[in-house]
Design a protein around this motif. Structure first.
Motif, PDB file in Angstrom:
ATOM      1  N   ASP A  30      14.546   2.242  -5.884  1.00 13.44           N
ATOM      2  CA  ASP A  30      14.505   0.780  -6.018  1.00 13.44           C
ATOM      3  C   ASP A  30      13.378   0.249  -5.149  1.00 13.44           C
ATOM      4  O   ASP A  30      13.481   0.264  -3.918  1.00 13.44           O
ATOM      5  CB  ASP A  30      15.839   0.165  -5.607  1.00 13.44           C
ATOM      6  CG  ASP A  30      15.832  -1.353  -5.772  1.00 13.44           C
ATOM      7  OD1 ASP A  30      14.989  -1.855  -6.546  1.00 13.44           O
ATOM      8  OD2 ASP A  30      16.637  -2.035  -5.102  1.00 13.44           O
ATOM      9  N   PHE A  31      12.296  -0.166  -5.794  1.00 13.09           N
ATOM     10  CA  PHE A  31      11.142  -0.659  -5.057  1.00 13.09           C
ATOM     11  C   PHE A  31      10.875  -2.110  -5.407  1.00 13.09           C
ATOM     12  O   PHE A  31      11.246  -2.585  -6.494  1.00 13.09           O
ATOM     13  CB  PHE A  31       9.885   0.164  -5.360  1.00 13.09           C
ATOM     14  CG  PHE A  31       9.858   1.506  -4.689  1.00 13.09           C
ATOM     15  CD1 PHE A  31       9.725   1.606  -3.322  1.00 13.09           C
ATOM     16  CD2 PHE A  31       9.977   2.672  -5.436  1.00 13.09           C
ATOM     17  CE1 PHE A  31       9.695   2.838  -2.693  1.00 13.09           C
ATOM     18  CE2 PHE A  31       9.949   3.898  -4.821  1.00 13.09           C
ATOM     19  CZ  PHE A  31       9.810   3.999  -3.446  1.00 13.09           C
ATOM     20  N   ASP A  32      10.244  -2.791  -4.479  1.00 15.86           N
ATOM     21  CA  ASP A  32       9.805  -4.159  -4.672  1.00 15.86           C
ATOM     22  C   ASP A  32       8.281  -4.166  -4.554  1.00 15.86           C
ATOM     23  O   ASP A  32       7.712  -3.349  -3.808  1.00 15.86           O
ATOM     24  CB  ASP A  32      10.434  -5.059  -3.591  1.00 15.86           C
ATOM     25  CG  ASP A  32      10.147  -6.522  -3.838  1.00 15.86           C
ATOM     26  OD1 ASP A  32       9.087  -6.984  -3.374  1.00 15.86           O
ATOM     27  OD2 ASP A  32      10.969  -7.189  -4.478  1.00 15.86           O
ATOM     28  N   PRO A  33       7.558  -5.034  -5.278  1.00 15.98           N
ATOM     29  CA  PRO A  33       6.097  -5.068  -5.130  1.00 15.98           C
ATOM     30  C   PRO A  33       5.637  -5.168  -3.684  1.00 15.98           C
ATOM     31  O   PRO A  33       4.591  -4.621  -3.318  1.00 15.98           O
ATOM     32  CB  PRO A  33       5.696  -6.308  -5.944  1.00 15.98           C
ATOM     33  CG  PRO A  33       6.756  -6.423  -6.989  1.00 15.98           C
ATOM     34  CD  PRO A  33       8.031  -5.970  -6.321  1.00 15.98           C
ATOM     35  N   HIS A  34       6.416  -5.849  -2.870  1.00 15.45           N
ATOM     36  CA  HIS A  34       6.034  -6.002  -1.461  1.00 15.45           C
ATOM     37  C   HIS A  34       6.003  -4.665  -0.738  1.00 15.45           C
ATOM     38  O   HIS A  34       5.272  -4.490   0.244  1.00 15.45           O
ATOM     39  CB  HIS A  34       7.006  -6.963  -0.769  1.00 15.45           C
ATOM     40  CG  HIS A  34       6.625  -7.267   0.643  1.00 15.45           C
ATOM     41  ND1 HIS A  34       6.996  -6.488   1.716  1.00 15.45           N
ATOM     42  CD2 HIS A  34       5.884  -8.282   1.157  1.00 15.45           C
ATOM     43  CE1 HIS A  34       6.523  -7.003   2.824  1.00 15.45           C
ATOM     44  NE2 HIS A  34       5.843  -8.085   2.508  1.00 15.45           N
ATOM     45  N   ASP A  35       6.776  -3.672  -1.219  1.00 15.95           N
ATOM     46  CA  ASP A  35       6.810  -2.364  -0.568  1.00 15.95           C
ATOM     47  C   ASP A  35       5.468  -1.653  -0.656  1.00 15.95           C
ATOM     48  O   ASP A  35       5.192  -0.751   0.135  1.00 15.95           O
ATOM     49  CB  ASP A  35       7.895  -1.486  -1.202  1.00 15.95           C
ATOM     50  CG  ASP A  35       9.288  -2.060  -1.000  1.00 15.95           C
ATOM     51  OD1 ASP A  35       9.504  -2.694   0.053  1.00 15.95           O
ATOM     52  OD2 ASP A  35      10.151  -1.895  -1.880  1.00 15.95           O
ATOM     53  N   PHE A  36       4.631  -2.052  -1.606  1.00 14.78           N
ATOM     54  CA  PHE A  36       3.343  -1.391  -1.791  1.00 14.78           C
ATOM     55  C   PHE A  36       2.203  -2.136  -1.109  1.00 14.78           C
ATOM     56  O   PHE A  36       1.048  -1.758  -1.249  1.00 14.78           O
ATOM     57  CB  PHE A  36       3.040  -1.258  -3.292  1.00 14.78           C
ATOM     58  CG  PHE A  36       4.032  -0.406  -4.019  1.00 14.78           C
ATOM     59  CD1 PHE A  36       3.867   0.969  -4.099  1.00 14.78           C
ATOM     60  CD2 PHE A  36       5.150  -0.972  -4.605  1.00 14.78           C
ATOM     61  CE1 PHE A  36       4.782   1.759  -4.768  1.00 14.78           C
ATOM     62  CE2 PHE A  36       6.074  -0.190  -5.279  1.00 14.78           C
ATOM     63  CZ  PHE A  36       5.898   1.188  -5.359  1.00 14.78           C
ATOM     64  N   ARG A  37       2.532  -3.187  -0.368  1.00 15.32           N
ATOM     65  CA  ARG A  37       1.484  -3.998   0.232  1.00 15.32           C
ATOM     66  C   ARG A  37       0.702  -3.217   1.284  1.00 15.32           C
ATOM     67  O   ARG A  37      -0.528  -3.281   1.337  1.00 15.32           O
ATOM     68  CB  ARG A  37       2.088  -5.266   0.848  1.00 15.32           C
ATOM     69  CG  ARG A  37       1.057  -6.145   1.536  1.00 15.32           C
ATOM     70  CD  ARG A  37       1.587  -7.526   1.775  1.00 15.32           C
ATOM     71  NE  ARG A  37       1.783  -8.223   0.513  1.00 15.32           N
ATOM     72  CZ  ARG A  37       1.859  -9.549   0.411  1.00 15.32           C
ATOM     73  NH1 ARG A  37       1.766 -10.293   1.489  1.00 15.32           N
ATOM     74  NH2 ARG A  37       2.032 -10.127  -0.751  1.00 15.32           N
ATOM     75  N   ARG A  38       1.387  -2.449   2.126  1.00 11.02           N
ATOM     76  CA  ARG A  38       0.682  -1.674   3.153  1.00 11.02           C
ATOM     77  C   ARG A  38      -0.240  -0.642   2.512  1.00 11.02           C
ATOM     78  O   ARG A  38      -1.382  -0.446   2.959  1.00 11.02           O
ATOM     79  CB  ARG A  38       1.689  -0.983   4.072  1.00 11.02           C
ATOM     80  CG  ARG A  38       1.036  -0.152   5.181  1.00 11.02           C
ATOM     81  CD  ARG A  38       2.073   0.454   6.093  1.00 11.02           C
ATOM     82  NE  ARG A  38       2.791  -0.588   6.826  1.00 11.02           N
ATOM     83  CZ  ARG A  38       2.350  -1.129   7.952  1.00 11.02           C
ATOM     84  NH1 ARG A  38       1.187  -0.738   8.464  1.00 11.02           N
ATOM     85  NH2 ARG A  38       3.048  -2.045   8.571  1.00 11.02           N
ATOM     86  N   ILE A  39       0.251   0.027   1.444  1.00  7.55           N
ATOM     87  CA  ILE A  39      -0.577   1.028   0.767  1.00  7.55           C
ATOM     88  C   ILE A  39      -1.808   0.366   0.163  1.00  7.55           C
ATOM     89  O   ILE A  39      -2.939   0.855   0.298  1.00  7.55           O
ATOM     90  CB  ILE A  39       0.240   1.744  -0.325  1.00  7.55           C
ATOM     91  CG1 ILE A  39       1.411   2.496   0.305  1.00  7.55           C
ATOM     92  CG2 ILE A  39      -0.647   2.715  -1.114  1.00  7.55           C
ATOM     93  CD1 ILE A  39       2.347   3.122  -0.704  1.00  7.55           C
ATOM     94  N   PHE A  40      -1.603  -0.779  -0.515  1.00 11.38           N
ATOM     95  CA  PHE A  40      -2.724  -1.446  -1.175  1.00 11.38           C
ATOM     96  C   PHE A  40      -3.769  -1.908  -0.170  1.00 11.38           C
ATOM     97  O   PHE A  40      -4.968  -1.657  -0.330  1.00 11.38           O
ATOM     98  CB  PHE A  40      -2.220  -2.647  -1.982  1.00 11.38           C
ATOM     99  CG  PHE A  40      -3.334  -3.551  -2.433  1.00 11.38           C
ATOM    100  CD1 PHE A  40      -4.179  -3.178  -3.462  1.00 11.38           C
ATOM    101  CD2 PHE A  40      -3.550  -4.765  -1.796  1.00 11.38           C
ATOM    102  CE1 PHE A  40      -5.215  -4.008  -3.866  1.00 11.38           C
ATOM    103  CE2 PHE A  40      -4.583  -5.589  -2.192  1.00 11.38           C
ATOM    104  CZ  PHE A  40      -5.416  -5.209  -3.233  1.00 11.38           C
ATOM    105  N   ILE A  41      -3.337  -2.613   0.893  1.00 11.17           N
ATOM    106  CA  ILE A  41      -4.293  -3.166   1.858  1.00 11.17           C
ATOM    107  C   ILE A  41      -5.031  -2.059   2.586  1.00 11.17           C
ATOM    108  O   ILE A  41      -6.250  -2.120   2.785  1.00 11.17           O
ATOM    109  CB  ILE A  41      -3.561  -4.103   2.845  1.00 11.17           C
ATOM    110  CG1 ILE A  41      -3.088  -5.358   2.104  1.00 11.17           C
ATOM    111  CG2 ILE A  41      -4.467  -4.476   4.016  1.00 11.17           C
ATOM    112  CD1 ILE A  41      -2.308  -6.325   2.957  1.00 11.17           C
ATOM    113  N   THR A  42      -4.304  -1.003   2.995  1.00 13.28           N
ATOM    114  CA  THR A  42      -4.953   0.113   3.693  1.00 13.28           C
ATOM    115  C   THR A  42      -5.990   0.779   2.807  1.00 13.28           C
ATOM    116  O   THR A  42      -7.128   1.018   3.229  1.00 13.28           O
ATOM    117  CB  THR A  42      -3.899   1.148   4.125  1.00 13.28           C
ATOM    118  OG1 THR A  42      -2.952   0.536   5.003  1.00 13.28           O
ATOM    119  CG2 THR A  42      -4.561   2.322   4.850  1.00 13.28           C
ATOM    120  N   ASP A  43      -5.631   1.069   1.540  1.00  9.15           N
ATOM    121  CA  ASP A  43      -6.555   1.730   0.622  1.00  9.15           C
ATOM    122  C   ASP A  43      -7.742   0.829   0.300  1.00  9.15           C
ATOM    123  O   ASP A  43      -8.884   1.299   0.213  1.00  9.15           O
ATOM    124  CB  ASP A  43      -5.817   2.117  -0.657  1.00  9.15           C
ATOM    125  CG  ASP A  43      -6.709   2.905  -1.608  1.00  9.15           C
ATOM    126  OD1 ASP A  43      -7.099   4.024  -1.244  1.00  9.15           O
ATOM    127  OD2 ASP A  43      -7.019   2.385  -2.693  1.00  9.15           O
TER     128      ASP A  43
END
Length: 236
Positions: free
Chosen positions: A43-56
């Motif tokens: 169960d994921f929320d779009p916000h969970d990928f924010r760290r991955i997106f910003i870092t990448d």
């Protein structure tokens, strides 16, 4: 403005709303059949990928302030808080920077200095010490005020020498009064410039002392305010 998630609706670029993105994400998770350690569906929320997106994104060369706009943060420090920087990467990036810098600079700048050059370098810092503070001019530069240090913007006054600065100011006032009384017009202008310099250095000390003594009351945050700030700063 550019949108991270968008679609063409009859020729008009529109943003995908959060609910649509959550549905797409859940559909993908259901299709993978992946489960967590307890065997429950992921169960994921779009916000969970924010760290991955910003870092990448930042590691790929996207300027941090652009990542801030995309993430919708009002403060760039919030964006940088999501940017995961690892020690090994920081070290490698610094080494690469040094290598590029050395490739651009003349090789003779990295030769071993002679004894005379080294003595001149050390002597520069010794000569920076003044009775009322320190001279901040860079190595290899000459004095722009012919050693009239009280007038110079490069003079960084020492708080411990405030009494000496006050004495110099009072002496300049007395000399200026004498010059005006005797009609020594050739000295009045120079004395006024020196007096302005002394007063400026005293004002600088006063401002620094006021800054170090000033306290800022941040108040006591309430749980309601903290919850409100978190929800507004981290909206996907």
């Amino acid at each position: 403005m550019p949108l991270l998630f968008q679609y063409d609706r009859s020729g008009e670029i529109s943003a995908m709303n959060g609910e649509f993105l959550r549905k797409c994400l859940n559909d993908i998770l259901d299709a993978t059949g992946l489960t967590d350690a307890d065997g429950c569906p992921l169960d994921f929320d779009p916000h969970d990928f924010r760290r991955i997106f910003i870092t990448d994104a930042i590691r790929s060369g996207l300027p941090p302030h652009i990542a801030q706009v995309i993430a919708g943060h009002s403060d760039i420090n919030t964006t940088m808080g999501y940017n995961a920087i690892y020690p090994a990467e920081a070290i490698e990036a610094h080494r690469a920077f040094i290598a590029r810098r050395r490739a651009l600079r003349p090789s003779e700048e990295y030769r071993t200095p002679t004894s005379e050059e080294w003595d001149a370098f050390l002597g520069h810092f010794e000569r920076r010490k003044l009775s009322v503070g320190i001279c901040a001019r860079a190595f290899g530069t000459s004095c722009i005020h012919e050693h009239a240090c009280i007038r110079c913007s490069m003079l960084r006054p020492d708080p411990a020498q405030r009494a000496r600065l006050t004495e110099i100011r009072d002496n300049l006032l007395a000399r200026l009064t004498e010059a005006e009384r005797e009609g020594w017009l050739g000295e009045i202008e120079g004395l006024e410039i020196s007096l302005a310099g002394a007063q400026e250095k005293l004002a600088l000390l006063d401002a620094e002392q006021a800054r170090t003594r000033r306290t800022v009351d941040l108040g006591m945050p309430s749980f309601a305010n903290l919850a409100g700030r978190t929800s507004t700063a981290d909206q996907p």
